[in-house]
Design a protein around this motif. Sequence first.
Motif, short mmCIF file in Angstrom:
data_model
loop_
_atom_site.label_atom_id
_atom_site.label_comp_id
_atom_site.label_asym_id
_atom_site.label_seq_id
_atom_site.Cartn_x
_atom_site.Cartn_y
_atom_site.Cartn_z
N SER A 36 -26.90 46.33 8.49
CA SER A 36 -27.58 45.86 9.70
C SER A 36 -26.84 44.63 10.22
O SER A 36 -25.90 44.16 9.59
CB SER A 36 -29.00 45.41 9.36
OG SER A 36 -29.85 46.49 9.21
N ALA A 37 -27.32 44.06 11.30
CA ALA A 37 -26.83 42.77 11.77
C ALA A 37 -27.54 41.68 10.97
O ALA A 37 -28.63 41.91 10.46
CB ALA A 37 -27.14 42.63 13.24
N LYS A 47 -32.97 36.64 14.79
CA LYS A 47 -32.11 37.73 14.32
C LYS A 47 -30.91 37.81 15.26
O LYS A 47 -31.07 37.62 16.48
CB LYS A 47 -32.84 39.06 14.45
CG LYS A 47 -33.97 39.27 13.49
CD LYS A 47 -34.54 40.66 13.74
CE LYS A 47 -35.60 40.98 12.71
NZ LYS A 47 -36.03 42.35 12.74
N THR A 49 -29.51 40.38 16.36
CA THR A 49 -29.76 41.41 17.39
C THR A 49 -30.54 40.80 18.57
O THR A 49 -30.23 41.08 19.73
CB THR A 49 -30.55 42.60 16.80
OG1 THR A 49 -29.79 43.10 15.70
CG2 THR A 49 -30.74 43.71 17.81
N GLU A 120 -24.13 44.81 14.42
CA GLU A 120 -23.80 45.62 13.25
C GLU A 120 -22.28 45.76 13.10
O GLU A 120 -21.75 45.66 12.00
CB GLU A 120 -24.44 47.01 13.36
CG GLU A 120 -25.86 47.13 12.83
CD GLU A 120 -26.93 46.38 13.62
OE1 GLU A 120 -26.63 45.90 14.73
OE2 GLU A 120 -28.05 46.24 13.11
N PHE A 182 -27.17 51.44 13.29
CA PHE A 182 -27.83 51.19 14.58
C PHE A 182 -27.20 51.82 15.81
O PHE A 182 -27.83 51.92 16.84
CB PHE A 182 -27.94 49.67 14.77
CG PHE A 182 -28.87 49.18 15.82
CD1 PHE A 182 -30.06 49.83 16.12
CD2 PHE A 182 -28.57 48.02 16.55
CE1 PHE A 182 -30.94 49.34 17.08
CE2 PHE A 182 -29.43 47.53 17.51
CZ PHE A 182 -30.62 48.20 17.78
N ARG A 196 -35.06 50.07 17.63
CA ARG A 196 -34.95 48.89 16.76
C ARG A 196 -35.21 49.30 15.31
O ARG A 196 -36.02 50.18 15.03
CB ARG A 196 -35.96 47.80 17.18
CG ARG A 196 -35.65 47.11 18.49
CD ARG A 196 -34.34 46.37 18.52
NE ARG A 196 -34.15 45.32 17.53
CZ ARG A 196 -34.45 44.03 17.70
NH1 ARG A 196 -35.00 43.64 18.83
NH2 ARG A 196 -34.20 43.14 16.76
N GLY A 197 -34.50 48.63 14.42
CA GLY A 197 -34.62 48.99 13.01
C GLY A 197 -33.80 50.23 12.66
O GLY A 197 -33.91 50.78 11.58
N GLY A 198 -32.95 50.65 13.60
CA GLY A 198 -32.29 51.95 13.49
C GLY A 198 -31.17 52.07 12.46
O GLY A 198 -30.64 53.16 12.28
N SER A 199 -30.85 50.99 11.76
CA SER A 199 -29.83 51.13 10.72
C SER A 199 -30.33 52.04 9.60
O SER A 199 -29.54 52.70 8.92
CB SER A 199 -29.43 49.77 10.15
OG SER A 199 -28.89 48.99 11.18
#
Length: 448
Positions: A36-37, A47, A49, A120, A182, A196-199
């Motif tokens: 993730s980032a 964050k 992102t 990311e 992501f 969002r949260g897509g990793s």
Amino acid sequence: MKVCKFGGSSLADAGQVAKVCEIVAADPDRRIVVVSAPGKRHAADSKVTDMLIACAQDRISGGSAAGQIAAVVQRYAEIQEELGLSASLVNAIRADLEARGASADQDPEVLMDLFKAAGEANCAKLVAAALQARGVNAEYVDPGEAGMLLEGEHGQAVPLPETYGNLKKLADRDAVSVFPGFFGKTREGRVITFPRGGSDITGAILAAAVNADLYENFTDVDSVLAVDPRIVPNSRPVANLTYAEMRELSYAGFSVFHDEAIQPAIEAGVPICIKNTNAPLNPGTMIVPARETETDEVVGIASDAGFCTVFIKKYLMNREVGFLRRLFEIFEAEGVSIEHMPSGIDNISVIVRADRFDDATEHRVMHKLKTELGVDEIAVERDLALIMIVGEGMRFHVGIAAKATQALAEAGANIEMMNQGASEISMMFGVKDRDRERAIQSLAKAFF
Ligand code: ASP
């Protein structure tokens, strides 16, 4: 082969990145690393992102985003410096962000995704360098070049079928692949992101593509807990969950992650392990296709507020052919999804999410129910919470409902609705929002 994914809190600063490198180096089966980032370092932090979204917003409204870009670069620079990595990495990150800012594309959605994906992408480059510095043969993998082909709306992308075949080739690489989560590319070559949260989705797609033996999802908790710890402190950890249990629990607001995000891994039958980056030797929670041994009757209790019941009564409803179809059509015309529908002989309750059922919608639905269906009575009740008790073992135990209703009675919670899923692995209770916490505490005491 294991695919391991690290979330934002696992990459928030140099200390966390060092832990990630240690974890990857400790197990030669960890061949694909999804990152993730960088996330928040403390509660008041931002964050990366979110900082990138601010960059995009400034750029979209005609600014240069220079200040916001500098703040993002600073986050990476701190990690680079503390880990003693080459300064050229940060120069490359700055150049990358400036190039995104200078994109000729003016479409706000395209620009937004271009910036969001930078979190990311640059984190993965930094992690690849940190792994190399530790002596691990690791390389950054560009999702577009590797064939992570996506389609759909910006911020809502879904994989194209050929993505799986493309990514399968990563299994043959000698080096450990460090893959940014992501985002991917469209057929036209545009950068596009998952929700969002897509990793988590990236990790699940890769786990399915290479048919991994295990998908490890590293986060900042030791394991999934049986009950929300904000409601029941010292709640017990869950050692293993089946896919079906996870689905039922996450429907009702269970923590850690959303089951839709891991769907590709579930479809491919890859077991998933949730682990803590800060305590990687702890066993974590396994999410598996099926449980071999019969364990507890109930594995978890979840709850979600914000539901609303439309109670409908019509004498001889059971004999009226097409009544339900016409009832469904009224909700369908309003674009309202029906969540549950407990029914009696002359009555039925339609349960919907309150945020999809505002006062104006309620008014229109009530009107149609009266005029088109000629119902005798209608009542709408808001502030309903749903509580789910879940466990595959419920199928083999007698008296679960008795135990649950007894616990609810002891908590003084009136049961507004009760429903046992057709699959018999969950039981659902509707209670007033204000009774929810007490009800859960009492259920937790009864079952655990
Ligand atoms: N960085 C993205 C987000 O904050 C994706 C992720 O972390 O999974 O939503």
